[in-house]
Design an enzyme around this catalytic site. Structure first.
Site, mmCIF file in Angstrom:
data_model
loop_
_atom_site.group_PDB
_atom_site.id
_atom_site.type_symbol
_atom_site.label_atom_id
_atom_site.label_comp_id
_atom_site.label_asym_id
_atom_site.label_seq_id
_atom_site.Cartn_x
_atom_site.Cartn_y
_atom_site.Cartn_z
ATOM 1 N N GLU A 47 -4.996 -25.419 -24.508
ATOM 2 C CA GLU A 47 -5.432 -26.242 -25.650
ATOM 3 C C GLU A 47 -5.946 -27.595 -25.168
ATOM 4 O OE1 GLU A 47 -2.715 -26.649 -28.978
ATOM 5 O OE2 GLU A 47 -3.992 -28.168 -29.909
ATOM 6 N N ASP A 62 3.698 -23.252 -34.999
ATOM 7 C CA ASP A 62 4.481 -24.332 -35.629
ATOM 8 C C ASP A 62 3.538 -25.352 -36.286
ATOM 9 O OD1 ASP A 62 3.540 -25.547 -33.350
ATOM 10 O OD2 ASP A 62 5.471 -26.367 -32.716
HETATM 11 O O1 KIV Z 1 0.954 -24.010 -33.637
HETATM 12 C C1 KIV Z 1 -0.189 -23.535 -33.485
HETATM 13 O O2 KIV Z 1 -0.892 -23.184 -34.435
HETATM 14 C C2 KIV Z 1 -0.679 -23.380 -32.123
HETATM 15 C C3 KIV Z 1 -2.098 -22.938 -31.930
HETATM 16 C C4 KIV Z 1 -3.012 -24.005 -32.329
HETATM 17 C C5 KIV Z 1 -2.347 -22.453 -30.562
HETATM 18 O O3 KIV Z 1 0.040 -23.622 -31.211
#
Ligand code: KIV
Length: 281
Positions: free
Chosen positions: A185, A47
């Protein structure tokens, strides 16, 4: 180039093999086609789409329709990587029924192979219900961008004992609920290492140090396409943003000066020009 498609079970089987799982985000067909022959294990249609491609300030405005359209687009260019679609804000938090139904939409309409959602202990009822429906789930804990307002920005999580303990509990709860992998993260490397050592499913880190079972980055960050900002955890492997700008500046200058298009870019007529034929007639 790999010969076989990556699956959720094949990702689980990579734990403790010593071969790191390598993942990237992608948001459209053009980039999916470029990534396809590289052997990348996982493509996440994150997202982060909202910030990277749609120009929003954060990921919160992203809708199911956005996610479905972009996941389908990536699917058309991807033949090998496991394709994971992200469940956007408010598409799973409300109820178990809503979570299963929207996870199903990402699989049926978006053509994803698996889904990802943010949250630990508080979301395990949704994770286990989605898994029971036959859909592989990737968890996402630590710094969870959909909680930007609650976190007051994007601060590193788990720096202190109580929040580190909570993140570890979240990881174990997601494993128990049936998640096939977990994105860690924005947490200290030592905490990510402890979690990685203590759970049986693979961890995939972003801003979580070197000891995860795999790594993921936002494709546009890795390619140097974000000209405003580069977070500490990102390594830029190219500077495409500057290269694209310089290519377009060259194009503008060559069109203005008449260098482009040259004779090699111009189609020739078989014999005489139309004007010569008209003048002769
Ligand atoms: O939305 C995204 O790109 C993510 C990644 C950074 C893990 O959740």
């Amino acid at each position: 180039m790999k010969s076989k498609r990556t699956t959720a079970p094949s990702i689980i089987a990579r734990k403790n093999t010593g071969k790191k799982i390598v993942a990237l985000t992608a948001y459209d067909y053009a980039f999916a086609r470029i990534l396809d022959p590289t052997g990348i294990d996982i493509i996440l249609v994150g997202d982060s789409l909202g910030m990277v491609c749609l120009g929003y300030e954060n990921t919160l405005p992203v809708t199911m329709e956005d996610m479905i359209a972009h996941t389908r687009s990536v699917k058309r260019g991807n033949t090998q990587a496991l394709l994971v679609g992200d469940l956007p804000f408010m598409s799973y938090q409300v109820s178990v029924e809503q979570a299963v139904s929207n996870a199903g939409r990402l699989i049926q309409e978006g053509l994803a192979d698996a889904v990802k959602l943010e949250g630990g202990t508080c979301e395990v009822d949704k994770v286990s219900a989605i898994v029971r429906a036959g859909i592989p789930v990737m968890g996402h804990i630590g710094l969870t961008p959909q909680s930007v307002h609650q976190m007051g920005g994007y601060p590193v999580q788990g720096k202190h004992y109580s929040s580190a303990r909570q993140i570890k509990q979240d990881a174990k709860a997601l494993q128990k609920a049936g998640a096939f992998s977990i994105v860690l993260e924005g947490i200290p490397g030592a905490l990510a290492q402890e979690i990685t050592d203590e759970i049986k499913i693979p961890t995939i880190g972003i801003g979580a140090g070197a000891h995860c079972d795999g790594q993921i980055l936002v494709l546009h960050d890795l390619l140097g396409m974000n000209l405003d900002f580069c977070p500490k955890f990102v390594k830029q492997y190219a500077n495409l943003g500057e290269q694209i700008q310089s290519a377009v500046e060259n194009y503008i200058s060559e069109v203005q000066s008449g260098v482009f298009p040259g004779s090699e870019h111009t189609y020739n007529q078989k014999e005489t020009s139309l004007r010569q034929v008209e003048e002769a007639g």
